[in-house]
Design a protein around this motif. Sequence first.
Motif: not given
Length: 278
Positions: A221-245
């Motif tokens: 599971e990945n979770i995110a908060a405070s961002v308002d588009s799918s592209d921004k969510v994925v960009k943030a996850w790709l910049a986080s090692p565990s979310h990216c993995a």
Amino acid sequence: MRHVSHAVAGLVLMTVSLCSQADPALIASLNQYRSEVQRCAGQGSEVLPPLNAQTQLQLPVAAGGDLQADLTARGYPMQQAQAVYLSGPRDGLAAFDALREGFCQVLLDPQYVDIGIARLDREWRIVFARPLLSGKLGDWQQEGEKLLAAINNARQQSRQCGTQAFAAAQPLSWQGALADAAHLHSRAMANGNFFAHKGQDGSTPGDRAELAGFLGGAVGENIAASVDSSDKVVKAWLASPSHCANLMNPSFTWLGAAYAADPKSDAGIYWTAVFAAP
């Protein structure tokens, strides 16, 4: 509702307004800190995506003035912001130590996604903020499927997630039970005003997937908060090692994703993506 708060560390005596960007080591240290589970104020934190450096948040070091007015004048669409003043740190690493010791709850607050740092000699002004939501999202399933498309686009190319190297992976397929589990958890976080993989009822991602009717294998599971588009969510996850993995894991073949919003919550909007293997 817009909210502005201030925190002060040390005595700030500077009256001049010239400032320069702080040592990049400070942002690197903050984002490394957020990328790992931490203990703060007696509680454990979740792994968080990195903060985005924004020049609009780089305000004059001198204390005082209206933070909301200053950010509005610079064109930053502020929903919430907090300014921390430090006096004394000689460099970015020393400033990080002061922030970690005195303001860990601010550093680990999932609602803050942007940061601006200004420095004048040993005086520092660090602004943490989140922007207004655009309010242009579709329903939770539409946005969940957009998130799936963005994740599959990211999986098309090899990438480095922290110290782990991943080859390009096969696209994920939408799975309805996982989507229901994602939606229920996003709604629980929004309405319950919390940000965690563990539900307030003690449930884990695997528990929620099973309760929704998923009968497959391993779940992530990945979770995110405070961002308002799918592209921004994925960009943030790709910049986080565990979310990216999680996102690049070739063992996962299915995905369900959703968001939920509650204007009374701290972060405003919460996202959940549930990955699963057969």
